[in-house]
Design a protein around this motif. Structure first.
Motif, short mmCIF file in Angstrom:
data_model
loop_
_atom_site.label_atom_id
_atom_site.label_comp_id
_atom_site.label_asym_id
_atom_site.label_seq_id
_atom_site.Cartn_x
_atom_site.Cartn_y
_atom_site.Cartn_z
N LYS A 6 0.83 -1.21 0.00
CA LYS A 6 0.00 0.00 0.00
C LYS A 6 0.86 1.25 0.00
CE LYS A 6 -4.25 -1.67 2.14
NZ LYS A 6 -5.11 -1.59 3.32
N ASN A 7 1.93 1.25 0.79
CA ASN A 7 2.78 2.43 0.86
C ASN A 7 3.57 2.66 -0.42
OD1 ASN A 7 2.22 3.48 3.43
ND2 ASN A 7 3.30 1.77 4.32
N ARG A 8 3.84 1.64 -1.14
CA ARG A 8 4.58 1.78 -2.40
C ARG A 8 3.65 2.08 -3.57
NH1 ARG A 8 9.90 0.12 -2.38
NH2 ARG A 8 10.59 -0.69 -0.38
N GLY A 9 2.34 2.04 -3.34
CA GLY A 9 1.40 2.36 -4.40
C GLY A 9 1.24 1.25 -5.43
N LYS B 21 10.52 -1.69 -8.57
CA LYS B 21 10.27 -0.57 -9.47
C LYS B 21 9.68 0.64 -8.75
CE LYS B 21 8.96 -3.94 -12.95
NZ LYS B 21 7.83 -4.48 -13.67
N THR B 22 9.36 0.50 -7.47
CA THR B 22 8.68 1.56 -6.74
C THR B 22 9.57 2.08 -5.61
OG1 THR B 22 7.70 -0.03 -5.21
CG2 THR B 22 6.45 0.49 -7.19
N THR B 23 9.15 3.20 -5.04
CA THR B 23 9.86 3.76 -3.90
C THR B 23 8.95 3.74 -2.67
OG1 THR B 23 9.16 5.99 -4.46
CG2 THR B 23 11.29 5.27 -5.30
N SER B 24 9.56 3.64 -1.52
CA SER B 24 8.82 3.56 -0.28
C SER B 24 8.62 4.95 0.30
CB SER B 24 9.57 2.69 0.71
OG SER B 24 8.88 2.65 1.93
N THR B 25 7.42 5.22 0.80
CA THR B 25 7.11 6.49 1.46
C THR B 25 6.54 6.21 2.84
OG1 THR B 25 4.93 6.50 0.45
CG2 THR B 25 6.67 7.69 -0.71
N SER C 201 5.94 6.48 6.74
CA SER C 201 6.04 7.45 7.82
C SER C 201 6.69 6.77 9.02
CB SER C 201 4.65 7.96 8.18
OG SER C 201 3.89 6.93 8.78
N PRO C 202 7.16 7.52 9.99
CA PRO C 202 7.76 6.90 11.18
C PRO C 202 6.80 5.96 11.93
CG PRO C 202 8.35 9.21 11.09
CD PRO C 202 7.36 8.97 9.99
N ALA C 203 5.51 6.31 11.95
CA ALA C 203 4.53 5.43 12.61
C ALA C 203 4.40 4.10 11.86
CB ALA C 203 3.18 6.13 12.69
N GLU C 204 4.40 4.16 10.54
CA GLU C 204 4.30 2.94 9.74
C GLU C 204 5.58 2.11 9.86
OE1 GLU C 204 3.41 4.90 6.11
OE2 GLU C 204 1.27 4.43 6.26
N GLN C 205 6.72 2.78 9.94
CA GLN C 205 7.98 2.06 10.14
C GLN C 205 7.96 1.32 11.47
OE1 GLN C 205 11.04 5.00 9.75
NE2 GLN C 205 11.01 4.96 7.52
N GLN C 206 7.42 1.96 12.50
CA GLN C 206 7.32 1.31 13.81
C GLN C 206 6.37 0.12 13.75
OE1 GLN C 206 9.32 2.17 16.09
NE2 GLN C 206 8.57 0.94 17.77
N LYS C 207 5.27 0.26 13.01
CA LYS C 207 4.32 -0.84 12.87
C LYS C 207 4.96 -2.02 12.15
CE LYS C 207 -0.43 -1.73 11.53
NZ LYS C 207 -1.66 -1.21 10.93
N LEU C 208 5.73 -1.73 11.09
CA LEU C 208 6.43 -2.81 10.38
C LEU C 208 7.46 -3.48 11.28
CD1 LEU C 208 7.04 -1.36 6.80
CD2 LEU C 208 5.47 -3.15 7.48
N LYS C 209 8.12 -2.70 12.10
CA LYS C 209 9.11 -3.27 13.02
C LYS C 209 8.44 -4.20 14.03
CE LYS C 209 12.76 -1.92 16.19
NZ LYS C 209 13.45 -0.80 16.85
N ARG C 210 7.28 -3.78 14.55
CA ARG C 210 6.55 -4.65 15.49
C ARG C 210 6.07 -5.93 14.81
NH1 ARG C 210 2.12 -1.24 17.15
NH2 ARG C 210 3.12 0.47 16.11
N LEU C 211 5.61 -5.82 13.58
CA LEU C 211 5.18 -7.02 12.84
C LEU C 211 6.35 -7.97 12.62
CD1 LEU C 211 2.70 -5.66 10.17
CD2 LEU C 211 2.20 -7.30 11.97
N LYS C 212 7.50 -7.43 12.28
CA LYS C 212 8.68 -8.27 12.09
C LYS C 212 9.07 -8.97 13.38
CE LYS C 212 10.72 -5.54 8.38
NZ LYS C 212 11.85 -4.68 8.01
#
Length: 106
Positions: free
Chosen positions: A34-37, A66-70, A72-83
């Motif tokens: 979703k974040n990469r569109g 082929k895409t770039t990541s956008t 946010s810090p909150a989403e990065q934290q959420k991804l870190k918790r999921l990992k």
């Protein structure tokens, strides 16, 4: 009799942990897509999380480059918790599997 009940219990626990890892992996890929569109992020998440040999994940990674990541810090934290949840569940999966094998042969 009691050993067979314990084995069935371990198999049920293994199944629950495997489903949990699959769900968290699906969520991780969904947030990233979703974040990469990327078009159809749910399809790509299901494809990446559903394969047994990792081919769906490889297809997603080829599509993703082929895409770039956008993020946010909150989403990065959420991804870190999921990992972290995935790591802990995989560690539990390893422990349950080894315990199951130990009980099966001894």
């Amino acid at each position: 009799m009691t050993q067979s009940i314990i084995l069935i219990l371990f198999l049920c626990l293994l199944l629950v942990v495997i489903v949990g890892v699959g769900y968290y992996f699906y969520s991780l890929v969904l947030i990233d897509a979703k974040n990469r569109g990327i078009k159809h992020p749910r399809f790509w998440s299901l494809l990446a999380a559903g394969g047994q040999n990792g081919s769906g994940l490889l297809l997603y990674l080829f599509n993703r480059r082929k895409t770039t990541s956008t993020l946010s810090p909150a989403e990065q934290q959420k991804l870190k918790r999921l990992k972290q949840k995935i790591y802990y569940l995989m560690l539990l999966l390893l422990f349950l599997f080894l315990s199951f094998i130990f009980l099966l042969f001894y």
